[in-house]
Write an enzyme that holds these catalytic residues in place. Sequence first.
Site, mmCIF file in Angstrom:
data_model
loop_
_atom_site.group_PDB
_atom_site.id
_atom_site.type_symbol
_atom_site.label_atom_id
_atom_site.label_comp_id
_atom_site.label_asym_id
_atom_site.label_seq_id
_atom_site.Cartn_x
_atom_site.Cartn_y
_atom_site.Cartn_z
ATOM 1 N N GLU A 29 0.822 -1.214 0.000
ATOM 2 C CA GLU A 29 0.000 0.000 0.000
ATOM 3 C C GLU A 29 0.852 1.259 0.000
ATOM 4 O O GLU A 29 0.564 2.218 -0.732
ATOM 5 C CB GLU A 29 -0.946 -0.024 1.206
ATOM 6 C CG GLU A 29 -2.028 -1.092 1.084
ATOM 7 C CD GLU A 29 -2.937 -1.150 2.285
ATOM 8 O OE1 GLU A 29 -4.138 -0.881 2.134
ATOM 9 O OE2 GLU A 29 -2.451 -1.469 3.391
ATOM 10 N N GLU A 88 -5.131 -9.464 3.236
ATOM 11 C CA GLU A 88 -5.996 -9.223 4.394
ATOM 12 C C GLU A 88 -7.203 -10.147 4.462
ATOM 13 O O GLU A 88 -7.735 -10.410 5.556
ATOM 14 C CB GLU A 88 -6.451 -7.757 4.414
ATOM 15 C CG GLU A 88 -5.365 -6.755 4.780
ATOM 16 C CD GLU A 88 -4.459 -6.380 3.610
ATOM 17 O OE1 GLU A 88 -3.545 -5.568 3.811
ATOM 18 O OE2 GLU A 88 -4.672 -6.918 2.493
#
Length: 265
Positions: free
Chosen positions: A119, A139
């Site tokens: 990210e 995730e």
Amino acid sequence: MTDQPDPRLARLDGFRVEIDADRARADIVLARPPMNTISMPQRDQLRHAFEALDEDGRVRVIVLRADGEHFSSGGYIRGFLEASPEHVSKLAWNIAAPARCSKPVIAANRGYTFGVGFEISLACDFRIVSETCQYALPEQKLGQIPGSGGSARLQKIVGITRTKDIVMRSRRISARQALDWGIATECVPDDGLEAAVDALVDELRAFAPLAQRTAKRLLNETEDALLTTAIELEGHCYSRLRQSDDFREGVEAFHEKRKPNFTGS
């Protein structure tokens, strides 16, 4: 810039900052090998580091890299349960620091570049990857979704179909595929990563600072704009730069067949 050390760059958790004033370069180096996991406090400090370097007149280009064979396996998992809701709500703001920074930011990715490591790389302007690099947003395996802008930034780059494939299946993307899909700027052999980053730093710092800052801000702010709006804003920026000393220097250097000496004004 004073000679006093910036307090934002003191007692860093899991990373260090190196400044090479002669090359107008600063490196933010993840330094918690072998996996360079990123803790919750570290995310705040990374934001502070980008902000401090953005204000440092010695620095033209920032490089985000890591010690060892992996950029980062992601966040410290237990930290998600321990963090307060207020802290968690700041995750995306902290990890967006490279995008807000007015200076060019290069991510040098090798090995695992997962979760928050992916990210924060997506928030950078350029991603140079070694052939060992693997990108992933894992995730879903934890019963969660990316929380620091990963799925949103990725969708802008590769579209909804590929983003669903990566996010909803926790799928790993190889360096070569990342290049083919436009996620990576350049893919190089593992032993050539540092040289490729060095070359890009030298290329970027040869341009006019004001024009580079303007280009980055314009592109970031018009990403979601209508075409007509983006063109109009581009015209305003172009008009302003015509009044700059650097533009005059660039034109004169071109006609005199010499290298321009840009000053950032």
